[in-house]
Design a protein around this motif. Structure first.
Motif, PDB file in Angstrom:
ATOM      1  N   TYR A  36       0.841  -1.184   0.000  1.00 50.31           N
ATOM      2  CA  TYR A  36       0.000   0.000   0.000  1.00 50.31           C
ATOM      3  C   TYR A  36       0.883   1.242   0.000  1.00 50.31           C
ATOM      4  CZ  TYR A  36      -4.291  -2.566   1.258  1.00 50.31           C
ATOM      5  OH  TYR A  36      -5.377  -3.406   1.261  1.00 50.31           O
ATOM      6  N   LYS A  42      -3.639  10.585   5.371  1.00 48.94           N
ATOM      7  CA  LYS A  42      -4.643   9.865   4.572  1.00 48.94           C
ATOM      8  C   LYS A  42      -4.571   8.373   4.839  1.00 48.94           C
ATOM      9  CE  LYS A  42      -4.849  13.267   0.866  1.00 48.94           C
ATOM     10  NZ  LYS A  42      -4.833  13.489  -0.594  1.00 48.94           N
ATOM     11  N   GLY A  43      -5.584   7.663   4.393  1.00 50.24           N
ATOM     12  CA  GLY A  43      -5.587   6.225   4.534  1.00 50.24           C
ATOM     13  C   GLY A  43      -4.732   5.568   3.455  1.00 50.24           C
ATOM     14  N   PRO A  44      -4.321   4.328   3.668  1.00 49.24           N
ATOM     15  CA  PRO A  44      -3.516   3.609   2.678  1.00 49.24           C
ATOM     16  C   PRO A  44      -4.268   3.383   1.367  1.00 49.24           C
ATOM     17  CG  PRO A  44      -3.389   2.550   4.830  1.00 49.24           C
ATOM     18  CD  PRO A  44      -4.497   3.544   4.898  1.00 49.24           C
TER      19      PRO A  44
ATOM     20  N   PHE B  91      -4.716   8.503  15.102  1.00 52.66           N
ATOM     21  CA  PHE B  91      -5.336   8.452  13.782  1.00 52.66           C
ATOM     22  C   PHE B  91      -6.014   7.092  13.677  1.00 52.66           C
ATOM     23  CE2 PHE B  91      -6.115  10.199   9.803  1.00 52.66           C
ATOM     24  CZ  PHE B  91      -5.633   9.471   8.734  1.00 52.66           C
ATOM     25  N   ILE B  93      -8.244   4.453  11.495  1.00 44.58           N
ATOM     26  CA  ILE B  93      -8.535   4.149  10.094  1.00 44.58           C
ATOM     27  C   ILE B  93      -9.344   2.871  10.017  1.00 44.58           C
ATOM     28  CG2 ILE B  93      -7.564   3.863   7.782  1.00 44.58           C
ATOM     29  CD1 ILE B  93      -4.927   4.892   8.825  1.00 44.58           C
ATOM     30  N   THR B 106      -9.983  -2.148   1.172  1.00 42.51           N
ATOM     31  CA  THR B 106     -10.022  -0.722   0.853  1.00 42.51           C
ATOM     32  C   THR B 106     -10.092   0.054   2.156  1.00 42.51           C
ATOM     33  OG1 THR B 106     -11.169  -1.177  -1.209  1.00 42.51           O
ATOM     34  CG2 THR B 106     -11.277   1.073  -0.379  1.00 42.51           C
ATOM     35  N   PHE B 107      -9.261   1.089   2.252  1.00 44.45           N
ATOM     36  CA  PHE B 107      -9.188   1.870   3.479  1.00 44.45           C
ATOM     37  C   PHE B 107      -9.920   3.196   3.348  1.00 44.45           C
ATOM     38  CE2 PHE B 107      -6.247  -0.292   6.331  1.00 44.45           C
ATOM     39  CZ  PHE B 107      -5.756  -1.281   5.493  1.00 44.45           C
ATOM     40  N   GLY B 108     -10.446   3.640   4.494  1.00 39.86           N
ATOM     41  CA  GLY B 108     -10.987   4.988   4.552  1.00 39.86           C
ATOM     42  C   GLY B 108      -9.853   5.993   4.676  1.00 39.86           C
ATOM     43  N   ALA B 109     -10.220   7.266   4.661  1.00 41.35           N
ATOM     44  CA  ALA B 109      -9.220   8.329   4.709  1.00 41.35           C
ATOM     45  C   ALA B 109      -8.719   8.590   6.124  1.00 41.35           C
ATOM     46  CB  ALA B 109      -9.789   9.607   4.110  1.00 41.35           C
ATOM     47  N   GLY B 110      -9.350   7.967   7.114  1.00 41.02           N
ATOM     48  CA  GLY B 110      -8.891   8.116   8.489  1.00 41.02           C
ATOM     49  C   GLY B 110      -9.605   9.210   9.249  1.00 41.02           C
ATOM     50  N   ARG B 112      -8.805  11.748  12.562  1.00 46.70           N
ATOM     51  CA  ARG B 112      -7.803  12.214  13.521  1.00 46.70           C
ATOM     52  C   ARG B 112      -8.509  12.642  14.795  1.00 46.70           C
ATOM     53  NH1 ARG B 112      -2.673  11.607  13.831  1.00 46.70           N
ATOM     54  NH2 ARG B 112      -2.490  12.122  11.621  1.00 46.70           N
TER      55      ARG B 112
END
Lengths: 113, 116
Positions: A36, A42-44, B91, B93, B106-110, B112
Motif C-alpha cells: 500500500y 490519509k488512509g492507505p 489516527f 482508520i 479498501t481503506f478509509g481516509a482516516g 484524527r
C-alpha cells in the motif's frame, strides 16, 4: 510470532534514481502479501497483492516481487510525486475469510527533484 | 472501484467525553470491516475486526469497553471511544473488503482524534 519488517525506515532519492524497498516476513502461513501507499494524513491506497513466490506485478514505475521470505518494491526512475510511505502487509492462512492484514512499519520515501 | 468513507475526518474533544467514528462502504457490501490505529510515524495496528450482526473480535491488549464497535448493517460500522483521554489521541482508520469481489482491503481516509 508472525512478524513483518520493512527496510529501510526512510529513503531519500534524487529524481530518476532507482531503488528498492524491502519487506521481510516470518509468518505461520502466508496467504497473500500486500503493498500500500500512504500519503500524510490519509488512509492507505492499494498497490499490489502477491500470492506465490516468483510472482511479479507492475504498475507504472513500481514493480513488486515475492520470494518465500521477502518482498521487494522496486521503484524505477522515481518522480517527486512518488514520495509517500509505502506499507507492506501480510494476510495469513485462516484469516482469508475475513481479510485481516498485519502491517510492517513502513518505508518513508522522499524523492527530490 | 470500492470506496470507504469515514466521518468525521478530524475531531477534538474534552477528556472524559465519548466520540463516535463512522465507517461506510459506499458502493459495496462489507460483512467484515477492520479498525486500525496509527500513531505518528508508526504503522497501522489492528484494533478489532467488526462483523456485521455479531460481536467484534478485539486484538490482544485492546480494551473492549473502551473501544465500542457496532456493525449494524452491511455498509456501516462505528467505533466509539468512550471516556476519551489524551492517550487515546491518534489516527483511526477503518477498512473493508468487498466480499463479492477481489481480495483487496479498501481503506478509509482516516479520522484524527485529539483529546484535550
Amino acid at each position: 510470532e508472525d512478524q513483518v519488517t520493512q527496510s529501510p525506515e526512510a529513503l531519500r532519492l534524487q529524481e530518476g534514481e532507482s531503488s528498492s524497498l524491502n519487506c521481510s516476513y516470518t509468518v505461520s502461513g502466508l496467504r497473500g502479501l500486500f503493498w500500500y501507499r500512504q500519503d500524510p494524513g490519509k488512509g492507505p491506497e492499494f498497490l499490489f497483492t502477491l500470492y506465490s513466490a516468483g510472482e511479479e506485478k507492475e504498475k507504472e514505475r513500481l514493480k513488486a516481487t515475492l520470494t518465500k521470505k521477502e518482498s521487494f518494491l522496486h521503484i524505477t526512475a522515481p518522480k517527486p510525486e512518488d514520495s509517500a510511505t509505502y506499507l507492506c502487509a501480510v494476510q495469513l492462512h485462516g484469516s482469508g475469510n475475513t481479510g485481516k492484514l498485519i502491517f510492517g512499519q513502513g518505508t518513508t520515501l522522499q524523492v527530490k527533484p | 472501484g470500492a470506496v470507504v468513507s469515514q466521518h468525521p475526518s478530524w475531531v477534538i474533544c474534552k477528556s472524559g467525553t465519548s466520540v463516535k467514528i463512522e465507517c461506510r462502504s459506499l458502493d459495496f457490501q462489507a460483512t467484515t470491516m477492520f479498525w486500525y490505529r496509527q500513531f505518528p510515524k508508526q504503522s497501522l495496528m489492528l484494533m478489532a475486526t467488526s462483523n456485521e450482526g455479531s460481536k467484534a473480535t478485539y486484538e490482544q491488549g485492546v480494551e473492549k469497553d473502551k473501544f465500542l464497535i457496532n456493525h449494524a448493517s452491511l455498509t456501516l460500522s462505528t467505533l466509539t471511544v468512550t471516556s476519551a483521554h489524551p492517550e487515546d489521541s491518534s489516527f483511526y482508520i477503518c477498512s473493508a473488503r468487498d466480499t463479492t469481489g477481489a481480495n483487496v482491503l479498501t481503506f478509509g481516509a482516516g479520522s484524527r482524534l485529539t483529546v484535550l
